[in-house]
Design a protein around this motif. Sequence first.
Motif, PDB file in Angstrom:
ATOM      1  N   ARG A   1       8.290   3.994  -4.151  1.00  0.00           N
ATOM      2  CA  ARG A   1       7.139   4.894  -4.131  1.00  0.00           C
ATOM      3  C   ARG A   1       6.136   4.503  -5.203  1.00  0.00           C
ATOM      4  NH1 ARG A   1      10.246  10.403  -6.186  1.00  0.00           N
ATOM      5  NH2 ARG A   1      10.086   9.941  -8.411  1.00  0.00           N
ATOM      6  N   HIS A   2       4.929   4.940  -4.994  1.00  0.00           N
ATOM      7  CA  HIS A   2       3.836   4.661  -5.905  1.00  0.00           C
ATOM      8  C   HIS A   2       4.019   5.503  -7.168  1.00  0.00           C
ATOM      9  CE1 HIS A   2      -0.806   4.043  -6.309  1.00  0.00           C
ATOM     10  NE2 HIS A   2      -0.123   3.388  -7.214  1.00  0.00           N
TER      11      HIS A   2
ATOM     12  N   CYS B   1       1.177   8.343  -7.613  1.00  0.00           N
ATOM     13  CA  CYS B   1       1.060   9.475  -6.694  1.00  0.00           C
ATOM     14  C   CYS B   1       2.375   9.856  -6.030  1.00  0.00           C
ATOM     15  CB  CYS B   1      -0.010   9.196  -5.628  1.00  0.00           C
ATOM     16  SG  CYS B   1       0.462   7.969  -4.413  1.00  0.00           S
ATOM     17  N   GLY B   2       3.405   9.041  -6.178  1.00  0.00           N
ATOM     18  CA  GLY B   2       4.696   9.395  -5.603  1.00  0.00           C
ATOM     19  C   GLY B   2       4.829   9.104  -4.122  1.00  0.00           C
ATOM     20  N   ALA B   3       3.756   8.650  -3.492  1.00  0.00           N
ATOM     21  CA  ALA B   3       3.809   8.379  -2.051  1.00  0.00           C
ATOM     22  C   ALA B   3       4.629   7.129  -1.768  1.00  0.00           C
ATOM     23  CB  ALA B   3       2.391   8.219  -1.498  1.00  0.00           C
ATOM     24  N   HIS B   4       5.240   7.109  -0.602  1.00  0.00           N
ATOM     25  CA  HIS B   4       6.033   5.964  -0.175  1.00  0.00           C
ATOM     26  C   HIS B   4       5.131   4.733  -0.035  1.00  0.00           C
ATOM     27  CE1 HIS B   4       8.135   3.510   3.003  1.00  0.00           C
ATOM     28  NE2 HIS B   4       9.090   3.685   2.132  1.00  0.00           N
ATOM     29  N   VAL B   5       5.639   3.579  -0.458  1.00  0.00           N
ATOM     30  CA  VAL B   5       4.850   2.341  -0.309  1.00  0.00           C
ATOM     31  C   VAL B   5       5.531   1.407   0.683  1.00  0.00           C
ATOM     32  CG1 VAL B   5       3.991   2.503  -2.672  1.00  0.00           C
ATOM     33  CG2 VAL B   5       5.954   1.063  -2.196  1.00  0.00           C
TER      34      VAL B   5
ATOM     35  N   ARG C   1       0.847  -1.197   0.000  1.00  0.00           N
ATOM     36  CA  ARG C   1       0.000   0.000   0.000  1.00  0.00           C
ATOM     37  C   ARG C   1       0.881   1.243   0.000  1.00  0.00           C
ATOM     38  NH1 ARG C   1      -5.958  -0.536   1.651  1.00  0.00           N
ATOM     39  NH2 ARG C   1      -6.180  -2.800   1.614  1.00  0.00           N
ATOM     40  N   CYS C   2       0.332   2.304  -0.512  1.00  0.00           N
ATOM     41  CA  CYS C   2       1.052   3.568  -0.406  1.00  0.00           C
ATOM     42  C   CYS C   2       0.607   4.291   0.856  1.00  0.00           C
ATOM     43  CB  CYS C   2       0.855   4.429  -1.650  1.00  0.00           C
ATOM     44  SG  CYS C   2      -0.757   5.197  -1.781  1.00  0.00           S
ATOM     45  N   GLU C   3       1.311   5.356   1.159  1.00  0.00           N
ATOM     46  CA  GLU C   3       1.033   6.078   2.403  1.00  0.00           C
ATOM     47  C   GLU C   3      -0.412   6.560   2.490  1.00  0.00           C
ATOM     48  OE1 GLU C   3       5.106   8.224   4.021  1.00  0.00           O
ATOM     49  OE2 GLU C   3       4.041   9.037   2.284  1.00  0.00           O
ATOM     50  N   LEU C   4      -1.029   6.734   1.349  1.00  0.00           N
ATOM     51  CA  LEU C   4      -2.411   7.194   1.344  1.00  0.00           C
ATOM     52  C   LEU C   4      -3.379   6.040   1.600  1.00  0.00           C
ATOM     53  CD1 LEU C   4      -1.998   9.468  -1.811  1.00  0.00           C
ATOM     54  CD2 LEU C   4      -1.810  10.129   0.588  1.00  0.00           C
TER      55      LEU C   4
ATOM     56  N   HIS D   1      -3.813   3.381  -0.324  1.00  0.00           N
ATOM     57  CA  HIS D   1      -4.331   2.708  -1.509  1.00  0.00           C
ATOM     58  C   HIS D   1      -3.511   1.475  -1.840  1.00  0.00           C
ATOM     59  CE1 HIS D   1      -5.563   7.048  -2.399  1.00  0.00           C
ATOM     60  NE2 HIS D   1      -6.667   6.397  -2.051  1.00  0.00           N
TER      61      HIS D   1
END
Lengths: 171, 171
Positions: B130-131, B134-138, A143-146, A148
């Motif tokens: 990262r995703h 969206c660039g968020a850390h996974v 999952r990503c930090e959000l 998802h």
Amino acid sequence: MDAWTEVLLDPGMDPRLDRDTSNCSIARTLEIVGEKWTILILREVWYGSSRFSDFERVLGCPRNLLATRLRMLVEEGILATETYKEPGSRSRPKYVITPKGMDLVPAVMGLLQWGDRYRADPEGPAVLARHRECGAHVDVQIRCELGHPVEAKDIESVPGPAFRMRSSEGA
Amino acid sequence: MDAWTEVLLDPGMDPRLDRDTSNCSIARTLEIVGEKWTILILREVWYGSSRFSDFERVLGCPRNLLATRLRMLVEEGILATETYKEPGSRSRPKYVITPKGMDLVPAVMGLLQWGDRYRADPEGPAVLARHRECGAHVDVQIRCELGHPVEAKDIESVPGPAFRMRSSEGA
DNA sequence: TGGCTGAGTATGTGAAAATAAACTCAATTC
DNA sequence: GAATTGAGTTTATTTTCACATACTCAGCCA
């Protein structure tokens, strides 16, 4: 732009291939749990075993290797020793998992899940993992930090703060 | 009641210790990816390498071992061979990851994550995941079927359909 | 026709790891 | 005080691994 290209200082050099891999977290984890028996010992701790003779019996692993692996896991803080006392016997050591050891569960569950999918007997897996509270099946997910779900192909690996090139002047 | 106790037919026998571990999915996965270099080869494929000489260069692994591991990974369907052609050279084989290989990503990310937490350099990890969108850390997480995060200590391991006792008459 | 290159295979040697089996040791019961 | 038991240690043998080096092989190019 490809993420690795961002650190490409010398245009003739591919940063993937000339990077310093000595601080790779995967390799460093494997240095500790990558030896034969280590993960299987952790599996048994996770399933509830704690005594030397229990590990020996269920794993069928040589005693000296078992002793070496247990000592190393304790040194690394993945297991801790406590004592138990069977009535009519003296106190003896037993091995319990620490929080640091518990943090290996996602990796081990990843192996379990892959084996369940590709290497299980026709009738299914030998062991199922479920949520103690609700009884539902559990698995590992990316999952990503959000929050998802992320598919493996949508993961991008980019250089982190400790990224280094090999034998060149680096960043 | 403890889940293992449910299959305890002989009251003098602990099912955890007398169970047949030969069909353990963790052990079976390790039979394939547990040898030295195998997971590191997959790491490089995952990071974008595909050619024999690339693996050799970045891993520093002996050629004969590399050839053996690659052949095994292809036989197991984790990698597949394709061909590439550099202008002015003949076609040569390259190695790409299959969906079956992609399904190992959660296990490998589990190792990565543990190493990042406990064995990283002071400045942090060498590589970040990262995703792509969206660039968020996974990261990898354990969840139950209802989508709720599950802590390792709240996982209960229970006998599955292929559960067997060792050398006894079994279920 | 001969050299170059990438992708291997073949060979030999030393080091490390795995296995097997015997041995130790301390408390506890008989 | 002798036997027992769990938890190791010691020792010896076998197997695997690592490493280096040399060799092959197929096509492309000069």
